[in-house]
Design an enzyme around this catalytic site. Structure first.
Site, PDB file in Angstrom:
ATOM      1  N   GLN A 225       0.899  -1.132  -0.072  1.00  8.99           N
ATOM      2  CA  GLN A 225       0.125   0.092   0.008  1.00  8.99           C
ATOM      3  C   GLN A 225       0.788   1.207  -0.062  1.00  8.99           C
ATOM      4  OE1 GLN A 225      -3.082  -2.186   3.103  1.00  8.99           O
ATOM      5  NE2 GLN A 225      -3.655   0.240   2.619  1.00  8.99           N
TER       6      GLN A 225
ATOM      7  N   ARG B 213      -9.406  -0.474   7.332  1.00 11.77           N
ATOM      8  CA  ARG B 213     -10.188   0.583   6.526  1.00 11.77           C
ATOM      9  C   ARG B 213     -10.517   1.426   7.348  1.00 11.77           C
ATOM     10  NH1 ARG B 213     -14.102  -1.245   1.983  1.00 11.77           N
ATOM     11  NH2 ARG B 213     -14.651   0.586   1.202  1.00 11.77           N
ATOM     12  N   CYS B 214      -9.589   2.136   8.194  1.00 13.16           N
ATOM     13  CA  CYS B 214      -9.784   3.402   8.954  1.00 13.16           C
ATOM     14  C   CYS B 214      -8.579   4.156   9.085  1.00 13.16           C
ATOM     15  CB  CYS B 214     -10.310   2.929  10.302  1.00 13.16           C
ATOM     16  SG  CYS B 214      -9.186   2.115  11.377  1.00 13.16           S
TER      17      CYS B 214
ATOM     18  N   GLU C 251     -13.254   5.111   4.170  1.00 15.32           N
ATOM     19  CA  GLU C 251     -13.159   4.491   5.404  1.00 15.32           C
ATOM     20  C   GLU C 251     -14.414   4.836   6.231  1.00 15.32           C
ATOM     21  OE1 GLU C 251      -8.467   3.771   5.502  1.00 15.32           O
ATOM     22  OE2 GLU C 251      -8.956   5.613   6.490  1.00 15.32           O
TER      23      GLU C 251
END
Ligand SMILES: Cc1cc2nc3c(=O)[nH]c(=O)nc-3n(C[C@H](O)[C@H](O)[C@H](O)COP(=O)(O)OP(=O)(O)OC[C@H]3O[C@@H](n4cnc5c(N)ncnc54)[C@H](O)[C@@H]3O)c2cc1C
Lengths: 806, 287
Positions: A237, A384-385, A760
């Site tokens: 990522q 996802r945050c 997110e």
């Protein structure tokens, strides 16, 4: 002008710029199975590596015998910590300032920990080899419960830290303690509690779970001995960060490391950090002189590479009797497993958990986080945050519901009463953030009106009466959630990773024919950057999005960026893209002025070119300007039309939203049905509404999974019992509820295009909505808080404990 | 999750398959749809040296009527069961239960023979076959024999199948016209095995139960016939007290393992509820 002249609307639409529901350009290859993922990379002579893993959660490694493994046809090498020590790589630094064993060095600290790396000519031989490596263990007592980690007689997990009374984030209180992090004014908060009319206190746990992207973590490392260059294809990522980390720990010059992140099949935070597989594949390639591939299987992904959450949050709220909050006190026990492998900005051991005051105007607050070691897999990542924001949102959103229950107030009402008001922005929170913009009341009221909130409450009252009369076995819950996120890490004044400021970057090169390429420091894992980045440029410079190619992930060609996670791409890289485009536009204006023979100031930008003010027929399109940039620039100007921008954001962005979940639960079986789920998101300026909707659907589906059953669970002796998709809840389309999406638009005042990031939000806001719905359903039976996950048997257990089933 | 090495064989007849199995001995395993066997091989919980793929044997496929029985070839896939009009008309409960197995991808490959021969208490077909009174035809080097489904299951993954034998077909008596039926399965998601499931086949007359058979899935190391529970409902109109009695009788023989689906107490409790619901629904569709 004749009839064929396109209207302004048509010209604008032809650009497919910001606001357009442009179809995702990357989907053409994805939907045809033509993506190029790491496992598609096949290099000549490539070898395959696989791990011998520990069956024990805690044990001393007495002996590793590889003699039988080396006899397996195709097996070429067995790498152990001893091998790695010769190149000083038995341990590696984590992004959180800890160190982590690459391969078991004398001890194993969690089940499935990497013990040895078998390298073979194919994947099958490698697996045959790992089954022949004989490891002698001496089991040690496992430490599973984080609440027991700091007991006096708790087993010592990290012998390497013996005698170290302080770590990367200050003093350590105990041999299993990692850090303590405190924020806020303790005395003021204590005072607020001392004079509060009403107080609540609850231990709210957010269980351990896992991002579980469809594609697991993997890499191919290829070392060229002659050139001394290392090429790494990997599921990264943040490819540039990986290059820097590899350079620092392998002592290779950074220009001789080529990191390529091809198409990635989902990341969700799982692919930010560095894992033993990457190091072992690189060392194996250096040792054998051949490319080495490492591909994690599903069990390995779920049980070894980073988990998320595992925060145990003792939460107290002080309030007046009419429901105005006056203080917040939170203590978090953070279970990091065997190594602190959090992927947070370096100075933030608990991420941005201090956003825990949420959307509410808390005059004072105090937060303390204790990180501890246990015999579990290391982490935890931001699933996802933005770093620990979902834990914070869950904490405050549950707490507000608990307070509403205590005050006998409607939870929506209580929130409306305590929201930060529109005129208070930019708002300085008690725990140190500056919220950029928001209009919470409007969003909340829109949610309540659109869903018919009042009528749903009425129905719930009737259903509860029917339940009491024995006419139904179903209970109904309304889960309200109003979240504020903090995304877009981040300003160099407070965010870095290993000392590198968290800017992001874009380089745009326009070609003579009016086409161009944009290279960006972010890295899509499915978010659709190839589509949306081109849309920003299209609107900014008036070239159709279709004519802009977007490229990311190759550290040799992309400008240095910090990558994609924490919803930072649009807030940071998106800003860099707009700024680079504006540089292009500025030069274009000079060229147009020269060609149209006017002063620059006499030009105005008009959709897809420059027009002379007051002389509408004197116009030069951007396409023509691109051509002119390469053959007839003004005297003294360099030819070409390129720009680079590195963007250091002045602040974070603060997306928010109002969610409502309507749930029915059968108390006899614990089976729930999500009847409705409404999600209103405000992410500021909307670049591509269709992609936003897709992101919201995906994030809500994850939130649904997490709240309703998705869990990494260890038994009491440290065995991980949720190692496959049979038991780790991964919903299919059948289980996934229908999503109703909606929006308001409150642009970010400091972002060049006003955008805030949305990927997110649904995970952050969704989890409390589901959990609040379950808790709301049971509340009339006398419960205040039921821990997640709310799977069927636990719902039944709650019903039973409350006397609703015999 | 990489299987060990094995040799692959694809015989064209039952005789050849049986011969291969007896020649190769314990190290050989029949391969049907592979949706139970291959996952176990990937975990190296099963490490057969030889796989005898049954897909080349045409005689093992198909659904036919023989007297009052439906005869189903072992290699008939779950998808083919769902596509069959004969099954839907004569034995709608088989259609209903097949639809509860995993997902379409698994059902395209998974076979009824593999499902019943596997011996996994989580499989849905075994309890149903017991409920319907099916018999399995087993063929080995010594010839063919028929074994009742009710006598086939001995323990988790232990069945009456002798080494070297192949299950070639299932013979299932067609239930009486107008019978009531239901397969109630509680699962956490598509693709999950039952937390508990109950199969009910009954006949009614004048609002009262005349005959009843109840099978239970995944609440014991083998599939179960809940004979006492079935007996408790005969002659009743399935009033609340009777349902309670039947559920209790069924729960009394359950001995599920605690797993991620829930603790023992929960799995027995919902097992009882599945029995109750299956009885009620079966009665409501009986004519
Ligand atoms: C994700 C997933 C979910 C599932 N969910 C369910 C579910 O909910 N309910 C359910 O019932 N099943 C479920 N299954 C299992 C599935 O139905 C299998 O297909 C079935 O259990 C086995 O059938 P098969 O044809 O695939 O057999 P195989 O996997 O090929 O074989 C299974 C075993 O039976 C033996 N065998 C196969 N055929 C014969 C034969 N003719 N004679 C003798 N021995 C034989 C094999 O040697 C092997 O030991 C699931 C499978 C998966 C992958």
């Amino acid at each position: 002008m004749n009839d064929m002249t396109p209207t302004r609307e048509q010209r604008s639409a032809a650009l497919e710029g910001m606001g357009c529901k442009r179809k995702r350009v990357e989907d053409i290859r994805f939907t045809q199975g033509k993506g190029n993922y790491v496992d598609d990379v096949k290099l000549p002579g490539m070898l395959h590596g696989d791990f011998v893993r520990s069956p024990h959660p805690h044990a001393r490694v007495k002996k590793i015998d590889d003699s039988e493994a080396l006899k397996v046809p195709g097996v070429l090498a067995v790498i152990t910590a001893e091998t790695l020590k010769t190149v000083n790589l038995a341990w590696m630094p984590t992004l959180a300032g800890d160190v982590q064993m690459v391969l078991a060095d004398g001890k194993v600290l969690f089940q499935n920990q990497e013990v040895a790396f078998v390298v073979a000519t194919d994947r099958y031989a490698a697996d045959d080899g790992i089954n022949k490596v004989v490891v002698e263990y001496e089991p040690l007592p496992p430490l599973v419960d984080p609440f027991k980690s700091m007991d006096k007689d708790a087993p010592v997990l990290r012998e390497d830290l013996a005698g170290k009374t302080s770590g990367a984030h200050g003093p350590r209180k105990h041999h299993n303690h990692i850090f303590e992090w405190t924020v806020g004014d303790k005395d003021l908060t204590d005072a607020a509690f001392n004079k509060a009319d009403v107080k609540i206190k609850e231990m709210i746990s957010y269980h351990r779970t896992h991002p579980s992207p469809l594609e697991t973590c993997q890499c191919v490392c290829s070392f060229d001995k002659i050139k001394g260059e290392l090429t790494i294809y990997g599921t990264f990522q943040a490819p540039h960060v990986i290059r820097t980390v590899v350079s620092l720990i392998a002592k290779l010059p950074e220009q001789k490391i080529h990191v390529i992140a091809p198409d990635i099949g989902g990341g969700f935070g799982n692919k930010v950090g560095a894992y033993p597989g990457y190091i072992c594949a690189a060392v194996a390639s250096i040792v054998t002189g051949k490319p080495v591939k490492w591909v994690e299987d599903r069990i390995e992904n779920l049980t070894a590479t980073s988990f998320a959450r595992d925060y145990h949050m003792t939460t107290e709220v002080a309030a007046t009797k009419d429901g105005k909050v006056t203080g917040l006190r939170v203590h978090v026990l953070a279970d990091h497993g065997a190594f602190d492998a959090c992927a947070d900005p370096s100075k933030w051991p608990a991420g941005f958990f201090n956003i825990v005051t949420g959307s509410y105007d808390f005059p004072t607050a105090h937060l303390a986080v204790d990180g501890v070691y246990t015999n579990k897999a290391p982490g935890g990542v931001a699933y996802r945050c933005s770093f620990r924001v979902t834990e914070a949102a869950y904490c405050i959103e549950r707490a507000m519901d608990i307070l509403a229950q205590k005050l006998n107030m409607d939870p929506a009402e209580l929130r409306l009463k305590n929201f930060i008001k529109p005129e208070q922005f930019p708002y300085h929170s008690a725990l140190g953030w500056e919220y950029d913009s928001g209009d919470y009341h409007t969003a909340m009221r829109k949610m309540m009106e659109t869903t018919g909130y009042a009528a749903l409450r009425k129905e719930q009252t009737e259903k509860r009466a029917a339940f009491a009369r024995g006419e139904t076995r179903e209970i109904m819950g309304l889960g309200v959630s109003f979240f504020t996120e903090i995304v877009g890490a981040g300003p160099s004044k407070n965010c870095d990773i290993l000392g590198i400021a968290m800017f992001d970057s874009c380089e745009i090169r326009m070609h003579p024919t009016g086409a161009g390429i944009a290279r960006v420091g972010s890295k899509s894992q499915g978010q659709g950057h190839e589509t949306t980045w081109a849309q920003i440029i299209a609107t900014e410079i008036g070239i159709p999005a279709d004519n802009i190619m977007v490229e990311e992930g190759n550290t040799d060609t992309a400008p240095y960026g910090l990558g994609t996670y924490g919803s930072r791409s649009t807030p940071v890289a998106g800003a860099a893209i707009a700024m680079a485009a504006r540089k292009i536009k500025a030069k274009a204006q000079m060229i147009a002025a020269y060609k149209l023979e006017v002063h620059e100031d006499d030009l105005e930008f008009d959709i897809d070119g420059f027009r002379v003010k007051g002389l509408p027929e004197k116009f030069m399109s951007m396409k023509d300007i691109c051509w002119a940039a390469y053959n007839s620039v003004p005297p003294g100007m360099e030819p070409g039309l390129e720009a680079v921008s590195y963007y250091d954001p002045p602040n974070m962005t603060y997306p928010f939203g109002a969610y409502l979940c309507v749930m029915d639960i059968d108390v006899d079986t614990g089976v729930y049905k999500v009847r409705r789920f409404y999600a209103l998101d405000d992410c500021g300026t909307r670049i591509n509404p269709m992609i936003i909707e897709g992101q919201v659907h995906g994030g809500l589906t994850e939130a649904f999974a997490i709240a309703m059953g998705q869990e990494i669970r260890y038994d009491e002796v440290g065995n991980v019992v949720t190692g496959s998709f049979m038991d780790f809840f991964m919903p299919t389309a059948v289980e996934t509820p229908h999503w109703e999406t909606d929006f308001t638009v409150t642009p970010s005042p400091h972002h060049p295009i006003g955008a805030k990031g949305v990927g997110e939000s649904p995970n952050v806001g969704g989890v409390p909505a589901f959990s609040n719905a379950v808790n709301d359903a049971f509340s009339f039976l006398g419960s205040t808080h039921i821990q997640m996950p709310h799977d069927f048997w636990r719902n039944w257990k709650a019903a039973k404990a409350l006397g609703a089933v015999a | 999750m990489i299987p060990g090495s094995f040799s692959y064989h694809r015989p064209a007849s039952v005789a050849d398959a049986v011969k291969l199995l007896s020649d190769l001995g314990e190290d050989a395993r029949p391969l049907a749809g592979g949706h139970s066997l291959v996952p176990m091989m990937k975990l190296r919980l099963a490490t057969p040296g030889h796989l005898i793929d049954l897909h080349g044997i045409a005689a093992l496929k198909g659904i036919s009527r023989s007297g009052n029985n439906l005869v189903i070839g072992a290699m008939t896939t779950q998808h083919e069961l769902l596509a069959s009009d004969d099954v839907a008309k004569a034995m709608p409960i088989l259609h209903e239960a097949a639809l509860q197995i995993a997902d379409p991808q698994v059902r395209y490959r998974g076979t009824i023979g593999g499902n019943v021969a596997n011996g996994d208490p989580g499989n849905d077909m075994p309890a149903l076959m017991m409920t319907l009174g099916a018999t399995y035809r087993l063929e080995g080097a010594g010839g063919a024999r028929d074994v009742a489904a009710a006598d086939f299951y001995q323990g988790a993954y232990f069945t009456a199948l002798e080494p070297g034998e192949i299950l070639t077909s299932l013979s299932i008596p067609v239930p009486a016209a107008g019978h009531g039926y239901a397969y109630e399965k509680l699962k956490r998601k598509v693709g999950d095995y039952a937390t508990a499931a109950a199969a009910v086949v009954l006949t009614m007359s004048g609002g009262k139960v005349v005959t009843c058979s109840i099978g239970l899935t995944n609440v014991h190391e083998t599939p179960l016939l809940a004979a006492d529970a079935a007996k408790a409902v005969i002659g009743t109109s399935l009033d609340a007290a009777t349902l309670k009695k039947a559920a209790a009788a069924a729960e009394a023989i359950m001995a599920p393992a605690a797993d991620a689906r829930g603790p023992v107490e929960y799995r027995k409790h919902v097992g009882g509820i599945m029995v109750t619901r299956a009885l009620q629904r079966a009665a409501s569709v009986a004519k």
